[in-house]
Structures are given as structure tokens and as C-alpha cells.
Motif scaffolding. Structure first.
Motif, PDB file in Angstrom:
ATOM      1  N   LYS A 140       0.828  -1.210   0.000  1.00 51.46           N
ATOM      2  CA  LYS A 140       0.000   0.000   0.000  1.00 51.46           C
ATOM      3  C   LYS A 140       0.860   1.257   0.000  1.00 51.46           C
ATOM      4  O   LYS A 140       0.498   2.257  -0.629  1.00 51.46           O
ATOM      5  N   GLU A 141       1.994   1.197   0.680  1.00 56.34           N
ATOM      6  CA  GLU A 141       2.879   2.362   0.703  1.00 56.34           C
ATOM      7  C   GLU A 141       3.488   2.627  -0.669  1.00 56.34           C
ATOM      8  O   GLU A 141       3.644   3.780  -1.082  1.00 56.34           O
ATOM      9  N   VAL A 142       3.827   1.570  -1.396  1.00 52.77           N
ATOM     10  CA  VAL A 142       4.504   1.719  -2.676  1.00 52.77           C
ATOM     11  C   VAL A 142       3.533   2.076  -3.797  1.00 52.77           C
ATOM     12  O   VAL A 142       3.836   2.920  -4.652  1.00 52.77           O
ATOM     13  N   ILE A 143       2.336   1.461  -3.798  1.00 53.23           N
ATOM     14  CA  ILE A 143       1.429   1.701  -4.923  1.00 53.23           C
ATOM     15  C   ILE A 143      -0.040   1.859  -4.536  1.00 53.23           C
ATOM     16  O   ILE A 143      -0.729   2.720  -5.087  1.00 53.23           O
ATOM     17  N   GLY A 144      -0.530   1.075  -3.605  1.00 55.82           N
ATOM     18  CA  GLY A 144      -1.965   1.037  -3.342  1.00 55.82           C
ATOM     19  C   GLY A 144      -2.557   2.377  -2.954  1.00 55.82           C
ATOM     20  O   GLY A 144      -3.591   2.799  -3.496  1.00 55.82           O
ATOM     21  N   ASN A 145      -1.921   3.077  -2.020  1.00 57.42           N
ATOM     22  CA  ASN A 145      -2.454   4.354  -1.555  1.00 57.42           C
ATOM     23  C   ASN A 145      -2.445   5.411  -2.653  1.00 57.42           C
ATOM     24  O   ASN A 145      -3.306   6.288  -2.692  1.00 57.42           O
ATOM     25  N   ARG A 146      -1.480   5.313  -3.549  1.00 54.84           N
ATOM     26  CA  ARG A 146      -1.402   6.277  -4.649  1.00 54.84           C
ATOM     27  C   ARG A 146      -2.461   5.984  -5.717  1.00 54.84           C
ATOM     28  O   ARG A 146      -3.138   6.894  -6.210  1.00 54.84           O
TER      29      ARG A 146
END
Length: 301
Positions: free
Chosen positions: A62-68
Motif C-alpha cells: 500500500k505504501e509503494v502503490i496502493g495508496n497512490r
């Protein structure tokens, strides 16, 4: 029509080494391969993405892609663990390997395209498969599907062997069978070799191959769920390593005349992160596409 992109990102990636290969940063602003797949899918008309991941990588994922990504498209998560199996089944002692690409319970209720997290597919395949899904008139079997047919020579790695589903088609461009072929590599003489005996006589660089990019409807997901229990209870194969794989499942449905699969050719060049040495090649390929104007330098404004 609502359409969903399913991204399989739960694999361990044993050939890649340390780190989570699906999250390797390859774009100029720390984009990963999934960023480009989702960008292409949104352009093609998809309006939801479902990530299949493991619980132990959830925070980093989530930090690398999901939240974005959730700022640009509806996002859902499905957690794939080897312990998530039907009642009446058990996990063999010592099993650590994921069950395979067919292990995807409870994902979607919309027409879908399913892809690997660590493969770059190009824009053409997403557009062709999306257009296929929204055209109802083609449905002609119990399981009506399509697949992106890549040219084998466009899917090889310079750093080791790859596994591909070699496609055998009928005259109308429908899939007749898929031969799961391992150990594919270009040899020192410039020709293609493989480890699968069944493919040795037919393999050539212009074969159409499956890169595990399939389009289908929710009834197929239901079938996968029901078939998974049968797979687990089948005592054939090594219980520690056998896999429930999409190409093999589709091949079985074709052989029993339950599925029709249209092969939609794409000449886009595949690239992906299978080995650590692949990362630089992927970075160079993305930079070249940016220079050609295929993608903006900063993918998400």
C-alpha cells in the motif's frame, strides 16, 4: 459497463532473490510496472482494480502503490494465503509455495482482465481485451474468453529461461490448446530451445504465447473456486510443488468444449522482472517509451 483489472501480486518470486520483485521501482518517479499496467487499463476503459496480495506484504504494498492508485481508480484487495483453502482440505506439511494463478477466490462480479504484477503488457492488449468484454454479441459458449497473444520472440529474457503457454489456434483465431512450456531460451545459435518435450518440435520465435493475460466473465471465477477443491483433493503430482495454473485450467475447458477463447494478437514487446538483472532492462525500456511520448515522465499528475 463496469470492467475490472485483476492483478496477481502474491507470488514469492524465488528467481528474483531478495526483495519483493512486484514492487521494484523502475520509473523516473519511482513508478513500478503495475503503475504502467493500471495507467494503460484506465485509458482502455477499466474502472476498478483488484490486487491479489499476501497479508505479509500488505503494508509495503500500500505504501509503494496502493495508496497512490486509489486516487485514480477504485481499488480492492484480495488476500491469497496457502491456508485459504476449502473446507475438507488441508495444507500439506512443508508446503510454502503459493497454489498458483487459479487460486483467486471471491474477486469480482464484473467482466475482467487478469494479469501478472511483474509483467509489462503494452497498451494494445488492454484496449483489445476491454473492447472484447463490452461486446456481448460474441458470447457463444459456457465460458467465453479472450487472451492476449504475444509473439514469443517479444517475450524472452536476456538473463535466463522463461515459461510460456505456447498457443495452438484454429483457422478462426480461437485457441485450440495451450502447451505450458518451460525453460524457453534463445541459444547460442540464435534459435529457440525449451525443456518441455511436447513443444520441442513446434517451438519457434513467431509462436503466439500466453503471458497470463486473460479476459473473461464472473462465471469463470466461480468455476475456478469450485475446481480448486477438486485440485487439492487430487492426489496426483507433488503435493509440495503442484500448482493450480490458469493456462492449464483454460486448456482443460477447451478440450471439453466448455470454453471458447479468442486470441487477440499484440505485437507490443513484453518486459518484466524475473531476475535481478532484468531491472535495468526494464528501466531502460520505460525510459525509451517515455522518450517516444507513449507515457509522460511523471505518470500520475
Amino acid at each position: 459497463m463496469n470492467t475490472t483489472l485483476i492483478i496477481m501480486a502474491a507470488g514469492i518470486g524465488s528467481r528474483y532473490g531478495k526483495g519483493i520483485k512486484q514492487l521494484a521501482k523502475i520509473g523516473p518517479h519511482d513508478e513500478i510496472i503495475m503503475d504502467y499496467s493500471i495507467y494503460d487499463a484506465i485509458e482502455a476503459g477499466f474502472n476498478k482494480v483488484v490486487f491479489i496480495i499476501r497479508k505479509d506484504i500488505e503494508k509495503e504494498f500500500k505504501e509503494v502503490i496502493g495508496n497512490r492508485i486509489q486516487q485514480h481508480i477504485q481499488v480492492e484487495y484480495v488476500y491469497q494465503e496457502i491456508t485459504h483453502i476449502p473446507s475438507g482440505c488441508s495444507v500439506p506439511e512443508g508446503r510454502v509455495k503459493p497454489w498458483g494463478t487459479g487460486h483467486c477466490k471471491g474477486i469480482v462480479n464484473e467482466p475482467f482482465v487478469i494479469i501478472n504484477a511483474d509483467d509489462y503488457y503494452g497498451k494494445v492488449a488492454f484496449k483489445k481485451l476491454h473492447d472484447f468484454l463490452i461486446e456481448d454479441s460474441h458470447r457463444n459458449s459456457e465460458f467465453t474468453m479472450a487472451m492476449a497473444g504475444f509473439i514469443l520472440k517479444n517475450t524472452l529474457s536476456d538473463n535466463g529461461t522463461v515459461t510460456r503457454g505456447i498457443c495452438v489456434e484454429d483457422e478462426a483465431g480461437y485457441l485450440h490448446r495451450v502447451i505450458e512450456t518451460k525453460g524457453i531460451i534463445r541459444n547460442n545459435q540464435g534459435t529457440i530451445d525449451c525443456d518441455t518435450e511436447e513443444s520441442k518440435d513446434i517451438i519457434q520465435e513467431n509462436n503466439r504465447v500466453s503471458m497470463n493475460m486473460w479476459a473473461g466473465y464472473p462465471c469463470f471465477i466461480d468455476y475456478l473456486e469450485n475446481g480448486f477443491k477438486e485440485f487439492l483433493l487430487d492426489d496426483s503430482g507433488d503435493e509440495l510443488t503442484k500448482e493450480y495454473l490458469l493456462p492449464i485450467i483454460v486448456d482443460q475447458l477447451i478440450k471439453t468444449n466448455r470454453a471458447s477463447v479468442k486470441v487477440l494478437e499484440t505485437t507490443d514487446k513484453w518486459f518484466g522482472v524475473t531476475y535481478p538483472e532484468d531491472k535495468q532492462i526494464v528501466q531502460d525500456s520505460i525510459n525509451e517509451l517515455i522518450e517516444q511520448g507513449i507515457y509522460p515522465e511523471k505518470l500520475w499528475k
